[in-house]
Design a protein around this motif. Structure first.
Motif, mmCIF file in Angstrom:
data_model
loop_
_atom_site.group_PDB
_atom_site.id
_atom_site.type_symbol
_atom_site.label_atom_id
_atom_site.label_comp_id
_atom_site.label_asym_id
_atom_site.label_seq_id
_atom_site.Cartn_x
_atom_site.Cartn_y
_atom_site.Cartn_z
ATOM 1 N N GLY A 166 20.555 5.527 15.745
ATOM 2 C CA GLY A 166 19.733 4.689 14.867
ATOM 3 C C GLY A 166 19.388 5.439 13.599
ATOM 4 O O GLY A 166 20.005 6.464 13.265
ATOM 5 N N ALA A 167 18.386 4.951 12.890
ATOM 6 C CA ALA A 167 17.990 5.590 11.633
ATOM 7 C C ALA A 167 16.516 5.310 11.367
ATOM 8 O O ALA A 167 15.948 4.320 11.840
ATOM 9 N N VAL A 168 15.922 6.218 10.620
ATOM 10 C CA VAL A 168 14.551 6.045 10.132
ATOM 11 C C VAL A 168 14.631 5.651 8.656
ATOM 12 O O VAL A 168 15.335 6.300 7.874
ATOM 13 N N ILE A 169 13.924 4.595 8.304
ATOM 14 C CA ILE A 169 13.891 4.117 6.914
ATOM 15 C C ILE A 169 12.452 4.190 6.412
ATOM 16 O O ILE A 169 11.534 3.723 7.093
ATOM 17 N N ALA A 170 12.276 4.783 5.275
ATOM 18 C CA ALA A 170 10.958 4.836 4.626
ATOM 19 C C ALA A 170 11.069 4.186 3.252
ATOM 20 O O ALA A 170 12.069 4.380 2.542
ATOM 21 N N GLU A 171 10.072 3.423 2.898
ATOM 22 C CA GLU A 171 10.066 2.715 1.614
ATOM 23 C C GLU A 171 8.753 2.969 0.885
ATOM 24 O O GLU A 171 7.685 3.006 1.501
ATOM 25 N N GLU A 172 8.861 3.121 -0.419
ATOM 26 C CA GLU A 172 7.691 3.273 -1.288
ATOM 27 C C GLU A 172 7.954 2.542 -2.596
ATOM 28 O O GLU A 172 9.106 2.408 -3.017
ATOM 29 N N THR A 173 6.884 2.099 -3.210
ATOM 30 C CA THR A 173 7.007 1.562 -4.566
ATOM 31 C C THR A 173 6.876 2.716 -5.569
ATOM 32 O O THR A 173 6.437 3.819 -5.221
ATOM 33 N N THR A 174 7.247 2.450 -6.789
ATOM 34 C CA THR A 174 7.078 3.441 -7.861
ATOM 35 C C THR A 174 5.737 3.262 -8.569
ATOM 36 O O THR A 174 5.540 3.807 -9.661
ATOM 37 N N ASN A 175 4.824 2.510 -7.944
ATOM 38 C CA ASN A 175 3.527 2.277 -8.595
ATOM 39 C C ASN A 175 2.765 3.569 -8.836
ATOM 40 O O ASN A 175 2.076 3.722 -9.844
ATOM 41 N N GLY A 176 2.864 4.502 -7.880
ATOM 42 C CA GLY A 176 2.176 5.775 -8.071
ATOM 43 C C GLY A 176 2.717 6.535 -9.264
ATOM 44 O O GLY A 176 1.967 7.076 -10.081
ATOM 45 N N VAL A 177 4.059 6.576 -9.382
ATOM 46 C CA VAL A 177 4.677 7.260 -10.519
ATOM 47 C C VAL A 177 4.338 6.539 -11.817
ATOM 48 O O VAL A 177 4.034 7.172 -12.841
ATOM 49 N N ARG A 178 4.373 5.210 -11.781
ATOM 50 C CA ARG A 178 4.056 4.446 -12.997
ATOM 51 C C ARG A 178 2.594 4.630 -13.397
ATOM 52 O O ARG A 178 2.275 4.720 -14.585
ATOM 53 N N ASN A 187 0.813 -1.219 0.000
ATOM 54 C CA ASN A 187 0.000 0.000 0.000
ATOM 55 C C ASN A 187 0.843 1.264 0.000
ATOM 56 O O ASN A 187 0.295 2.362 0.128
ATOM 57 N N ALA A 188 2.151 1.104 -0.132
ATOM 58 C CA ALA A 188 3.052 2.259 -0.059
ATOM 59 C C ALA A 188 3.298 2.812 -1.459
ATOM 60 O O ALA A 188 4.359 2.627 -2.046
ATOM 61 N N ASP A 189 2.271 3.485 -2.023
ATOM 62 C CA ASP A 189 2.399 4.093 -3.343
ATOM 63 C C ASP A 189 2.895 5.521 -3.282
ATOM 64 O O ASP A 189 3.181 6.124 -4.319
ATOM 65 N N GLY A 190 2.965 6.087 -2.073
ATOM 66 C CA GLY A 190 3.396 7.468 -1.947
ATOM 67 C C GLY A 190 2.285 8.438 -2.285
ATOM 68 O O GLY A 190 1.157 8.071 -2.621
ATOM 69 N N VAL A 191 2.614 9.721 -2.203
ATOM 70 C CA VAL A 191 1.615 10.766 -2.477
ATOM 71 C C VAL A 191 1.296 10.856 -3.961
ATOM 72 O O VAL A 191 0.326 11.508 -4.357
ATOM 73 N N TRP A 192 2.097 10.209 -4.816
ATOM 74 C CA TRP A 192 1.909 10.328 -6.265
ATOM 75 C C TRP A 192 0.664 9.599 -6.729
ATOM 76 O O TRP A 192 0.140 9.881 -7.801
ATOM 77 N N ALA A 193 0.212 8.629 -5.928
ATOM 78 C CA ALA A 193 -0.956 7.853 -6.355
ATOM 79 C C ALA A 193 -2.272 8.480 -5.918
ATOM 80 O O ALA A 193 -3.335 7.977 -6.267
ATOM 81 N N ASP A 194 -2.208 9.583 -5.151
ATOM 82 C CA ASP A 194 -3.443 10.207 -4.668
ATOM 83 C C ASP A 194 -4.274 10.708 -5.845
ATOM 84 O O ASP A 194 -3.773 11.399 -6.737
#
Length: 712
Positions: free
Chosen positions: A391-403, A298-305
């Motif tokens: 430590g570190a914060v990691i965020a992941e998204e697919t490029t499905n929204g851009v595609r 479900n991590a399409d990012g804001v591009w899929a909105d």
């Protein structure tokens, strides 16, 4: 003046239609690159915002575990987040999806080294997990000799047992023992007091190769140190020293391994980021996951909105969805929501972006899922406490929204290209149709200007268009005009020659006649006879030329009249039989009337030329066959003779003017090849046709004249 020809116009149109989709595709491709760069910057900004909320908050991190020199797999444990509570039944069914996370403990984890030790003697698989407020532990033990605790025995160590060592939140070290008497529900015993400890509950289940143990106890009783040991007693007589295989040394509290339980406080902070369109991790400086939020599917990012497929509302949307999209998506690829991205060990995150973040540098990286169905963007940002990365914060998204956005853009582009191509095709069709019509009209005009015999019968109206077709029409008009003048000159030459030659021929003929009246010697008489013969031949040539010219003029000025074709043919044939008594004629003439509209004298002249031709080419003592038949509304006149066959390829041209197939011997007689030409003129005047072909035996020629009859 600059002039664009037809070729230039077609080239320009073709280049335009080809250039449009290429430019559109390049634009969308560049747009996708910029969107990916924007997604990367946005994702780094997301990690930065979350890391800012975690800076300088040491209470959120376990200082003791985060400042360890080294985290050792198998010794230092990680409590994975469990999706559901575990049913304690010893069957391990609830652990199936976590099998890749089990750690295998073999002879390397024996308290005393034994090189002869084998896995079937003692080994086990183990992991711990967290759900709600409980910590769960599972053990899948391989043991070739299973010994239960005796029912009447007070000892809990003279048998196979599981030992647990942990530090409480206040730093107290406690040990507990699981020593079952039989399969089923079990509780722990305090190792020091031997008193039951009911907070630790479990289930013991024997197997063919050993046994399974499932445990559960509250997280509230656990600090930051935890260890487990499997004690294998192969004999109750204490003759053999028991084998101990453990995650860490439970004899010394300082040797216990660390245990990391995902931080509930950090999880609450991440929960607020659950709607950011990203999967987020928080890891310590040993790469261990402290908290996690969201799923990568479900991590399409804001591009899929706003790009979700909506039900079509207009007729165009329905047409596009039902007919155009199936064509478009033979080329395009839809982003896959179902793809494989299983992390075999979510306890420890890896990657170049994380390594840079733990060194204090924000970073990002791209990776392809194992099934190659999706591309995942990962960004990492360091978490600082007192100028040290904790430590570190990691965020992941697919490029499905851009595609998806790219596909939407390409759909719009394809629609525009389709419209332009359709308009261009229609425009080119009308443009080509206009050119074809102009060329066709020019062709028809050129064909009508010259008849089948090559005579110029009209003119070509040239075009004023300033292109190649206009130039061609003007050239054709000029050519036909010059050809018409030359044709008129040739057509009138025979009449001029016959007119001009008649007077000198008459003078020569009268002079020769006067000389003939005077006494001549033998030699002079010979030359006079030869000259007279030449003048006679010249006279016949002039007569023939005049005849053809007069016939053409007569045809142009003649008025048709009704007559009976059968009567004309019969009368002519009676005259030929009287004129040529030595020639045999066979007649087959129908007896019914054959009414025609035309000129009977022309028909007589036609038959005269055919009979003369047959007489010239017939073999001696052979008959000339003449037949006249009535078929439907036509009359067919056939003249056959036996003699030399027509040369191949000449049957279509034998009726042209000045065409002759006579031999050298026959060419000694005056002949201009106008006889059969006159036959064709007469047929054309009566709207009929004439053909010539060799007979079936190949020893003669058949001339067939077809003439239309007048109605009733």
């Amino acid at each position: 003046m600059l002039r664009f020809g037809l070729r230039s116009k077609f080239i320009l149109l073709s280049c335009f239609l080809f250039l449009l989709p290429w430019l559109g595709y390049e634009y969308v491709w560049e747009m996708e690159k910029f969107l990916r760069q924007g997604q990367e910057k946005t994702l780094v900004g997301t990690t930065r915002a979350l890391a800012t909320a975690l800076h300088e908050r040491p209470a959120l991190f376990d200082e003791q575990t985060n400042f360890l020199d080294q985290v050792v797999k198998g010794r230092d444990l990680y409590a994975y987040n469990l999706k559901n509570p575990i049913q304690l039944d010893g069957k391990l069914n609830d652990w199936d999806s976590y099998q890749p996370l089990f750690w295998h403990y073999d002879k390397r984890y024996l308290q005393k080294t034994d090189n002869k030790h084998q896995a079937r003697d003692l080994s086990f698989y183990h992991m711990v997990g967290k759900f709600d407020n409980y910590l769960y532990a599972v053990f899948k033990v391989t043991d070739n000799t299973l010994i239960y605790r005796a029912k009447n025995s007070l000892s809990i160590t003279n048998n196979d047992y599981l030992q647990i060592g942990l530090k409480t939140p206040d730093g107290q070290f406690n040990t507990y023992i699981i020593a079952p008497r039989q399969d089923g529900w079990v509780n722990a015993f305090d190792a020091n007091t031997k008193a039951p400890f009911t907070k630790i509950q479990g289930y013991f289940e024997s197997t063919e190769s050993g046994y399974n143990v499932e445990l559960r106890f509250p997280i509230s009783m656990l600090g930051n140190k935890l260890g487990f040991a499997i004690v294998d007693v192969d004999s109750k007589k204490a003759l053999l020293e028991p084998k101990i295989m453990s995650t860490s040394n439970l004899s010394n509290p300082n040797d216990l391994g660390s245990v990391l339980v995902p931080s509930p406080e950090i999880s609450r902070i991440l929960k607020g980021m659950g709607h950011s369109g990203s999967r987020i991790w928080v890891v310590d400086n040993h790469h261990r996951v402290l908290a996690q939020s969201g799923t990568i599917q479900n991590a399409d990012g804001v591009w899929a909105d706003g790009l979700a497929n909506k039900a079509p509302e207009t007729w165009w949307q329905r047409f596009e969805q039902n007919y155009l999209h199936p064509i478009y998506y033979k080329i395009l690829t839809r982003p896959e929501n179902e793809f494989l991205d299983t992390l075999h060990d979510v306890a420890s995150m890896q990657g170049t972006h994380l390594a840079k973040a733990l060194k204090g540098q924000p970073a990002s990286s791209w990776r392809l899922t194992p099934d190659s169905k999706a591309v995942i963007l990962s960004a990492a940002y360091p978490i600082w406490i007192q100028d040290q990365v904790i430590g570190a914060v990691i965020a992941e998204e697919t490029t499905n929204g851009v595609r998806t956005l790219r596909n939407k853009s390409l759909e719009k582009l394809f629609n525009v290209i389709l419209a332009v191509m359709l308009i261009g095709t229609v425009t080119l069709f009308f443009f080509a149709s206009r050119i074809s019509n102009r060329i066709r009209r020019l062709r028809d005009t050129a064909e009508q200007a010259i008849d089948a015999q090559g005579r110029v019968t009209g003119s070509i109206n040239y075009s004023d268009a300033n292109d190649e077709i206009g130039d061609l029409s003007r050239s054709f008009s000029n050519i036909v005009s010059r050809l018409g003048g030359y044709t008129d000159y040739l057509e009138n030459m025979s009449s001029r020659l016959s007119h001009e030659l008649r007077t000198p021929v008459a003078v020569v003929r009268s002079s020769l006649e006067n000389l003939q009246s005077l006494p001549q010697n033998e030699l002079s008489q010979k030359y006079l006879d030869r000259a007279s013969e030449g003048v006679e031949r010249l006279g016949k040539i002039i007569t023939t030329m005049s005849e053809a010219t007069r016939l053409e003029q007569s045809i142009q000025s003649n008025e048709s009249e009704p007559f009976d074709l059968q009567k004309v043919i019969n009368g002519c044939m009676q005259g030929y039989q009287l004129t040529y008594p030595n020639q045999l004629f066979t007649l087959d003439v129908c007896q019914s009337k054959l009414p025609m509209q035309g000129a009977p004298e022309f028909i007589a002249q036609l038959l005269d030329k055919l009979i003369n031709n047959a007489l010239e080419f017939s073999k001696a003592n052979t008959a000339i066959n003449v037949s006249l038949r009535h078929t439907e509304n036509k009359a067919t006149l056939t003249v056959r003779n036996t003699g030399p066959a027509l040369p191949e390829g000449l049957t279509e041209h034998i009726f042209d003017s000045m065409v002759s197939v006579r031999s050298l011997q026959m060419q000694q007689q005056p002949h201009l090849g106008l006889g059969l030409y006159i036959v064709r003129l007469v047929c054309d005047y009566h709207k009929g046709s004439v053909t010539a072909q060799n007979n079936e035996q190949g020893d003669g020629v058949v001339f067939t004249v077809t003439l239309p009859l007048a109605n009733g």
